[in-house]
Motif scaffolding. Structure first.
Motif, PDB file in Angstrom:
ATOM      1  N   GLN A  47     -35.648  35.016 -10.647  1.00  0.00           N
ATOM      2  CA  GLN A  47     -34.285  34.943 -10.283  1.00  0.00           C
ATOM      3  C   GLN A  47     -33.123  36.075 -10.832  1.00  0.00           C
ATOM      4  OE1 GLN A  47     -32.641  30.930 -11.546  1.00  0.00           O
ATOM      5  NE2 GLN A  47     -34.643  30.270 -11.554  1.00  0.00           N
ATOM      6  N   ARG A  48     -33.850  37.383 -10.794  1.00  0.00           N
ATOM      7  CA  ARG A  48     -33.120  38.560 -10.990  1.00  0.00           C
ATOM      8  C   ARG A  48     -31.924  38.746  -9.960  1.00  0.00           C
ATOM      9  NH1 ARG A  48     -37.899  42.680  -9.685  1.00  0.00           N
ATOM     10  NH2 ARG A  48     -39.189  40.905 -10.873  1.00  0.00           N
ATOM     11  N   GLY A  49     -30.806  39.384 -10.813  1.00  0.00           N
ATOM     12  CA  GLY A  49     -29.616  39.652  -9.987  1.00  0.00           C
ATOM     13  C   GLY A  49     -28.938  38.291  -9.693  1.00  0.00           C
ATOM     14  N   THR A  50     -29.134  37.240 -10.377  1.00  0.00           N
ATOM     15  CA  THR A  50     -28.278  36.198  -9.904  1.00  0.00           C
ATOM     16  C   THR A  50     -27.170  36.066 -10.779  1.00  0.00           C
ATOM     17  OG1 THR A  50     -29.712  34.717 -11.474  1.00  0.00           O
ATOM     18  CG2 THR A  50     -29.979  34.591  -9.052  1.00  0.00           C
ATOM     19  N   LEU A  51     -26.247  35.400 -10.770  1.00  0.00           N
ATOM     20  CA  LEU A  51     -24.716  35.581 -11.747  1.00  0.00           C
ATOM     21  C   LEU A  51     -25.141  35.502 -13.181  1.00  0.00           C
ATOM     22  CD1 LEU A  51     -21.669  35.716 -11.828  1.00  0.00           C
ATOM     23  CD2 LEU A  51     -21.804  33.170 -11.721  1.00  0.00           C
TER      24      LEU A  51
ATOM     25  N   GLY B 223     -29.922  43.356 -10.388  1.00  0.00           N
ATOM     26  CA  GLY B 223     -31.187  42.707  -9.715  1.00  0.00           C
ATOM     27  C   GLY B 223     -32.270  43.808  -9.828  1.00  0.00           C
ATOM     28  N   GLY B 224     -32.205  45.120 -10.385  1.00  0.00           N
ATOM     29  CA  GLY B 224     -33.060  45.861 -10.069  1.00  0.00           C
ATOM     30  C   GLY B 224     -34.212  45.620 -11.183  1.00  0.00           C
ATOM     31  N   GLY B 225     -34.109  44.966 -12.195  1.00  0.00           N
ATOM     32  CA  GLY B 225     -35.148  44.781 -13.089  1.00  0.00           C
ATOM     33  C   GLY B 225     -35.737  43.622 -13.020  1.00  0.00           C
ATOM     34  N   VAL B 226     -36.489  43.245 -13.956  1.00  0.00           N
ATOM     35  CA  VAL B 226     -37.240  41.958 -14.068  1.00  0.00           C
ATOM     36  C   VAL B 226     -37.005  41.172 -15.308  1.00  0.00           C
ATOM     37  CG1 VAL B 226     -39.075  43.119 -15.495  1.00  0.00           C
ATOM     38  CG2 VAL B 226     -39.922  41.304 -14.000  1.00  0.00           C
ATOM     39  N   VAL B 227     -36.894  39.847 -15.223  1.00  0.00           N
ATOM     40  CA  VAL B 227     -36.621  38.861 -16.152  1.00  0.00           C
ATOM     41  C   VAL B 227     -38.010  37.797 -16.555  1.00  0.00           C
ATOM     42  CG1 VAL B 227     -35.076  37.121 -17.098  1.00  0.00           C
ATOM     43  CG2 VAL B 227     -34.255  38.599 -15.088  1.00  0.00           C
ATOM     44  N   THR B 228     -38.957  38.505 -17.163  1.00  0.00           N
ATOM     45  CA  THR B 228     -40.355  37.873 -17.242  1.00  0.00           C
ATOM     46  C   THR B 228     -40.103  36.594 -17.757  1.00  0.00           C
ATOM     47  OG1 THR B 228     -40.955  40.161 -17.894  1.00  0.00           O
ATOM     48  CG2 THR B 228     -42.547  38.283 -18.134  1.00  0.00           C
TER      49      THR B 228
ATOM     50  N   HIS C 197     -22.398  43.647  -9.135  1.00  0.00           N
ATOM     51  CA  HIS C 197     -23.045  42.464  -9.589  1.00  0.00           C
ATOM     52  C   HIS C 197     -21.797  41.413  -9.209  1.00  0.00           C
ATOM     53  CE1 HIS C 197     -25.345  39.766 -11.811  1.00  0.00           C
ATOM     54  NE2 HIS C 197     -24.440  39.377 -12.645  1.00  0.00           N
ATOM     55  N   ALA C 198     -20.651  41.574  -9.665  1.00  0.00           N
ATOM     56  CA  ALA C 198     -19.590  40.523  -9.417  1.00  0.00           C
ATOM     57  C   ALA C 198     -19.343  40.163  -7.754  1.00  0.00           C
ATOM     58  CB  ALA C 198     -18.551  40.932 -10.165  1.00  0.00           C
ATOM     59  N   GLU C 199     -19.195  41.221  -7.205  1.00  0.00           N
ATOM     60  CA  GLU C 199     -19.013  40.959  -5.684  1.00  0.00           C
ATOM     61  C   GLU C 199     -20.307  40.436  -4.929  1.00  0.00           C
ATOM     62  OE1 GLU C 199     -18.261  44.890  -4.239  1.00  0.00           O
ATOM     63  OE2 GLU C 199     -16.108  45.028  -4.910  1.00  0.00           O
ATOM     64  N   LYS C 200     -21.457  40.737  -5.567  1.00  0.00           N
ATOM     65  CA  LYS C 200     -22.810  40.001  -4.977  1.00  0.00           C
ATOM     66  C   LYS C 200     -22.811  38.737  -5.138  1.00  0.00           C
ATOM     67  CE  LYS C 200     -27.763  40.113  -5.879  1.00  0.00           C
ATOM     68  NZ  LYS C 200     -28.818  40.828  -6.527  1.00  0.00           N
ATOM     69  N   ASN C 201     -22.163  38.244  -6.386  1.00  0.00           N
ATOM     70  CA  ASN C 201     -22.054  36.659  -6.669  1.00  0.00           C
ATOM     71  C   ASN C 201     -20.835  36.121  -6.487  1.00  0.00           C
ATOM     72  OD1 ASN C 201     -25.087  36.050  -7.927  1.00  0.00           O
ATOM     73  ND2 ASN C 201     -24.510  38.259  -9.085  1.00  0.00           N
ATOM     74  N   LYS C 202     -20.081  36.746  -5.813  1.00  0.00           N
ATOM     75  CA  LYS C 202     -18.810  36.503  -5.375  1.00  0.00           C
ATOM     76  C   LYS C 202     -17.701  35.642  -6.579  1.00  0.00           C
ATOM     77  CE  LYS C 202     -20.424  35.156  -0.948  1.00  0.00           C
ATOM     78  NZ  LYS C 202     -20.834  34.215   0.286  1.00  0.00           N
TER      79      LYS C 202
ATOM     80  N   VAL D 220     -15.168  40.520 -12.102  1.00  0.00           N
ATOM     81  CA  VAL D 220     -15.980  41.479 -13.050  1.00  0.00           C
ATOM     82  C   VAL D 220     -15.864  40.548 -14.487  1.00  0.00           C
ATOM     83  CG1 VAL D 220     -16.111  43.186 -14.551  1.00  0.00           C
ATOM     84  CG2 VAL D 220     -15.804  43.420 -12.204  1.00  0.00           C
ATOM     85  N   ASP D 221     -14.722  39.914 -14.789  1.00  0.00           N
ATOM     86  CA  ASP D 221     -14.579  39.077 -15.884  1.00  0.00           C
ATOM     87  C   ASP D 221     -15.360  37.864 -15.769  1.00  0.00           C
ATOM     88  OD1 ASP D 221     -12.832  41.053 -16.945  1.00  0.00           O
ATOM     89  OD2 ASP D 221     -10.968  39.843 -17.015  1.00  0.00           O
ATOM     90  N   GLU D 222     -15.520  37.299 -14.870  1.00  0.00           N
ATOM     91  CA  GLU D 222     -16.366  36.082 -14.649  1.00  0.00           C
ATOM     92  C   GLU D 222     -17.869  36.203 -14.925  1.00  0.00           C
ATOM     93  OE1 GLU D 222     -13.484  33.245 -11.695  1.00  0.00           O
ATOM     94  OE2 GLU D 222     -14.562  34.864 -10.850  1.00  0.00           O
ATOM     95  N   ALA D 223     -17.859  37.729 -14.332  1.00  0.00           N
ATOM     96  CA  ALA D 223     -19.484  37.992 -14.349  1.00  0.00           C
ATOM     97  C   ALA D 223     -19.809  38.202 -15.750  1.00  0.00           C
ATOM     98  CB  ALA D 223     -19.592  39.148 -13.632  1.00  0.00           C
ATOM     99  N   LEU D 224     -18.837  38.960 -16.521  1.00  0.00           N
ATOM    100  CA  LEU D 224     -19.238  39.321 -17.910  1.00  0.00           C
ATOM    101  C   LEU D 224     -19.483  37.978 -18.794  1.00  0.00           C
ATOM    102  CD1 LEU D 224     -16.774  42.158 -18.554  1.00  0.00           C
ATOM    103  CD2 LEU D 224     -19.262  42.234 -18.737  1.00  0.00           C
TER     104      LEU D 224
END
Length: 852
Positions: A437-441, A451-456, A672-677, A680-684
């Protein structure tokens, strides 16, 4: 609370003596010669290979006598000048461990769970490989190839075969590495200031100050032998301050130990920055200065845009040289971050904070703010990493003599293109979302992009919830996530649910107990081919793995021989893409012969990837090596010394400068914010950070997250790594326990929890008392060691013991009763969400202690 070196030596001389037992295994020039040597009356030969007991990945040599490895030493061709630490010596007990897996095993008990006997029975390699191939082929025929997952722990650089290409060749996007449980957030601070996503090198020959953030350089970093070699010289010409709630081996020999409250590193870092700027101590040649020469960094005040002089309005201009955004950083974050403010948060006195800041800045460009996992692998560790690394920018020690460096990299061959070998039906499968689920909100997994990394760690929850889909088949190698990740019980439940799992391993471990097939792996240091790349002492290097002895078991090389065997089995069943890829692209570079056996593929692939080194084409870049046999003989190839200063004004950031106001991070946060619609504050907010607006683009203080209320759980739990942990693989070696007291505060033969005597007195505890430690995640039982080298209010335990399934030594009763206790039963199953890392430091768990 703080101790300088003189006061420390007065009060804890005994602990310093323990720390002083640092082992440096050296050889004379005569002994260093490769070739025939006498060993106890027998003729032996020194052969080169690589230790991967930690991520220093040191070139070593083993003395082979009568077909057995009897002794190890550092390779004299190594950048560490032939030094090694204790870990490689333990590998001898590891390779000849009678508890190693010696043949493929098949599960006969369909029920899975902790403490449940799998009832393994030995089977042939043909049966084991065919069983795995049938599972994979079943997914392909059902159009569900994306429901395969490859889980990797430690690796050699041959991981390109099994980890990178093999899942894609069978139609799966799911290659999941261990990276986010290792040290990814440490890289965050470097990338979003200087555009460098990697581990740093350091110019120890010339440094004048080291500020270590949770850094125990002689025990746990990426150039342990080199620091061991240099420690005495560094002490002669430099000061060392170690920030750590525990008195580490390095802290015991430092000039100052600052026992910080875990998880408050970002507060200390910004307070140090406040002092440097408010007292005019920044490096003006690197950072720049106010145009009129005055200092407008006044505590509590915003740097104005203009001032009145002689009734004239004059602009306030800060002309930056090699940096970007220092005034914005002050105005957004630093102006209120006084040492007095930080003292209440960190537990470090305002006086000591000022002293540290002044000492650090006095060293100028020859000061190192050495950022490691202690300050970064926290629930809100990204900005702590950013703040601690930004101090290097303030004193101009980035890519400077005596400072922190990006370093060099050794060349190696490229991975051949897999696209011609992929059937059309895999196109949609490879576009499926990855299981972590990398790169999700809520799981940004930033590296150079969202989303470029990994969430082991997330894989366990994804298996349990079937999100984004259900996993049906998995293979794991060189990993033991059931034991090694926060919230071990979550992984236990996930592995119970997983329909089919094959584990490639040298030893049965917790992960193996949930396997349907177990495949014995060759031991990396003495039995297999491979290569690794790293850097230390201003040189990048490639170091070879080669078989020094015949495998102790009927084992195969995990990253090459086993995928080739699976490819052969799949080809016999009508799916020949992987086998064609391997045979077409990994021919012997010398003879041109295509591999027909797994052993040939193993050898040819390693030769192909290392060809830029042994063919002579890289001689101008470093050492001279002109043949494959010469590489095997020397064991390591080194680059020329890194040319310091070449990155200045050429940083891979948005501005090409060292960024205090990170336009680079701003860009990725917006993406990241735009990808998840969302905004930026909501993303943080979703990423569990408290900052809003432009504060999110600068290094700043974030309050530590702790699970458990202080009234019920009054102590903060912290952990450290042992000098003897071969990344969790030395716990079945008797030598590990015999010399465990080499780690300050620990006790030989035991797994103790270290508690400050002041806290012990309040709890009525004495040395040797048995206690139960409980967090909101779970509980463990342990034994008390009262020790002054722990900050009051914090309890500390070494990570590594507590295996319930790891041999007759590592487990008290194999399969059911652990020897010692696993810290991951206390660490809460949570994330650093911006990078996706597992927060194993920073005190994410509060605990209570009960005497039993």
């Amino acid at each position: 609370m703080s101790l300088n070196r003189r006061d420390f030596l007065k009060t804890t001389a005994a602990s310093a003596a323990v720390a002083g037992t640092v082992s440096v295994f050296t050889t004379t020039q005569a002994e260093a010669k490769i070739g025939e040597l006498q060993y106890e009356g027998e003729t032996g030969k020194w052969m080169s290979s690589t230790c991967q007991g930690c991520t220093s990945w040191c070139p070593i040599q083993g003395l082979v006598v009568d077909g057995k490895v009897v002794k190890v030493r550092g390779n004299p061709n190594s950048p560490s000048m032939g030094r090694i630490c204790p870990r490689p010596h333990l590998a001898i007990q590891q390779v000849y461990d009678p508890d190693r897996v010696k043949t493929p095993l098949k599960r006969t008990n369909p029920k899975k769970g902790k403490g449940i006997d799998p009832k393994f029975v030995p089977i042939s390699w043909d049966e084991a490989i065919n069983t795995i191939a049938e599972q994979i082929l079943g997914l392909i025929k059902a159009g569900e190839s994306h429901k395969f997952v490859l889980m990797r722990g430690r690796y050699t650089h041959m991981n390109e075969i099994l980890y990178n290409t093999f899942p894609k060749l069978i139609g799966s996007p799911n290659n999941i590495s261990h990276a986010s449980i290792c040290a990814k957030t440490e890289k965050f601070g470097r990338y979003y200031t200087e555009g460098f996503w990697d581990y740093a090198d350091f110019d120890l020959d010339n440094t004048r100050y080291i500020l270590g953030w949770g850094t125990d350089m002689v025990s746990s970093n990426r150039q342990i032998p080199w620091f061991m070699n240099q420690q005495g010289y560094v002490k002669d010409r430099a000061k060392i301050t170690i920030i750590d709630p525990r008195l580490s081996a390095t802290a015991a020999k430092a000039d100052r130990w600052a026992p910080i409250i875990p998880g408050t590193d970002s507060a200390l870092a910004v307070a140090i920055a406040h002092v440097i700027l408010s007292e005019g101590r920044w490096n003006k040649s690197f950072v720049g200065d106010f145009q009129d020469g005055k200092n407008y960094f006044i505590p509590g005040s915003t740097v104005p845009t203009e001032v009145i002089v002689d009734e004239k309005s004059l602009p306030v201009v800060f002309e930056e040289n090699h940096t970007y955004g220092v005034v914005a950083w002050w105005n957004l974050e630093l102006k209120e971050r006084t040492p007095e403010w930080a003292e209440k948060i960190t537990g470090i006195s305002a006086k000591d904070i000022r002293t540290i800041a002044r000492e650090f800045s006095d060293a100028g460009s020859k000061a190192i703010s050495w950022v490691t996992t202690g300050a970064s692998m926290q629930i809100r560790g990204a900005y702590a990493s950013l703040a601690a690394h930004a101090l290097n920018g303030l004193v101009g020690s980035v890519d400077a003599v005596g400072g922190t460096l990006q370093g060099s990299s050794a060349p190696s061959g490229k991975t051949p293109d897999i696209k011609p070998y992929l059937p059309a039906e895999f196109e949609a499968a490879l576009k499926q979302k990855k299981i972590d689920q990398r790169g999700t909100l809520k799981l940004g997994a930033f590296n150079k992009k969202t989303g470029g990394g990994v969430v082991t760690q997330q894989v366990a929850d994804s298996i349990l919830t079937d999100k984004p889909y259900d996993v049906k088949v998995a293979i794991g190698y060189w990993n033991n996530f059931v034991f090694s990740i926060n919230g071990a019980n979550v992984w236990e439940k996930a592995m119970e649910k997983l329909p089919f799992y094959a584990h490639i391993t040298t030893h049965l471990a917790e992960m193996s107990m949930y396997a349907d097939i177990v495949l014995p792996a060759k031991m990396h240091m003495f039995e297999r081919y491979g290569f690794s790349k790293n850097k230390q002492n201003l040189q990048g290097y490639l170091t070879i793995h080669q078989p020094l002895v015949k495998s102790f078991a009927d084992a195969k090389t995990d990253e090459t021989e086993i995928p080739f065997l699976i490819a052969q089995a799949l080809a016999k069943k009508g799916f020949d893409g992987p086998l064609r890829y391997f045979q077409d692209n990994f021919k012997d570079p010398e003879s041109g012969k295509a591999p027909t056996t797994p052993e040939e593929f193993d050898l040819y692939a390693v030769k192909q990837f290392t060809k830029p080194i042994w063919s002579g084409e890289s001689n101008e870049k470093g050492d001279t090596i002109n043949s494959w046999n010469e590489l095997l003989d020397k064991g390591v190839w080194k680059t020329k010394k890194y040319k310091i200063g070449k990155k200045v004004d050429n940083f891979a950031t948005e501005t090409k400068k060292f960024e205090f106001y990170s336009e680079t991070l701003k860009k990725v946060l917006i993406e990241h914010a735009e990808k998840n619609k969302v905004t930026v504050d909501e993303a943080l907010e979703a990423l569990n950070y408290t900052c809003r607006g432009e504060l999110g683009f600068v290094p700043h203080y974030e309050e530590a997250v702790r699970h458990g209320d202080e009234k019920t759980y009054p102590f903060i739990f912290a952990e450290h790594r042992s000098r003897l942990n071969r990344e969790g693989r030395s716990q079945n070696a008797p030598w590990y326990y015999e010399i465990k007291d080499v780690d300050p505060g620990d006790v030989a033969g035991k797994d103790v929890t270290k508690i400050n005597p002041l806290d012990g007195k309040k709890l009525g505890l004495k040395d040797g008392d048995k206690i139960k430690i409980t967090s909101v995640q779970g509980s463990i039982e342990s034994e008390v060691k009262l020790w002054e080298g722990i900050r009051p209010g914090v309890i500390v335990k070494c990570y590594g013991q507590g295996h319930w399934a790891f041999g007759r030594v590592g487990s008290e009763v194999f399969g059911s009763k652990p020897r010692g206790a696993n810290n991951n039963n206390l660490h809460v199953y949570d994330f650093e969400r911006m990078v996706g890392s597992t927060p194993r430091h920073g005190g994410n768990a509060r605990v209570k202690i009960e005497k039993i």
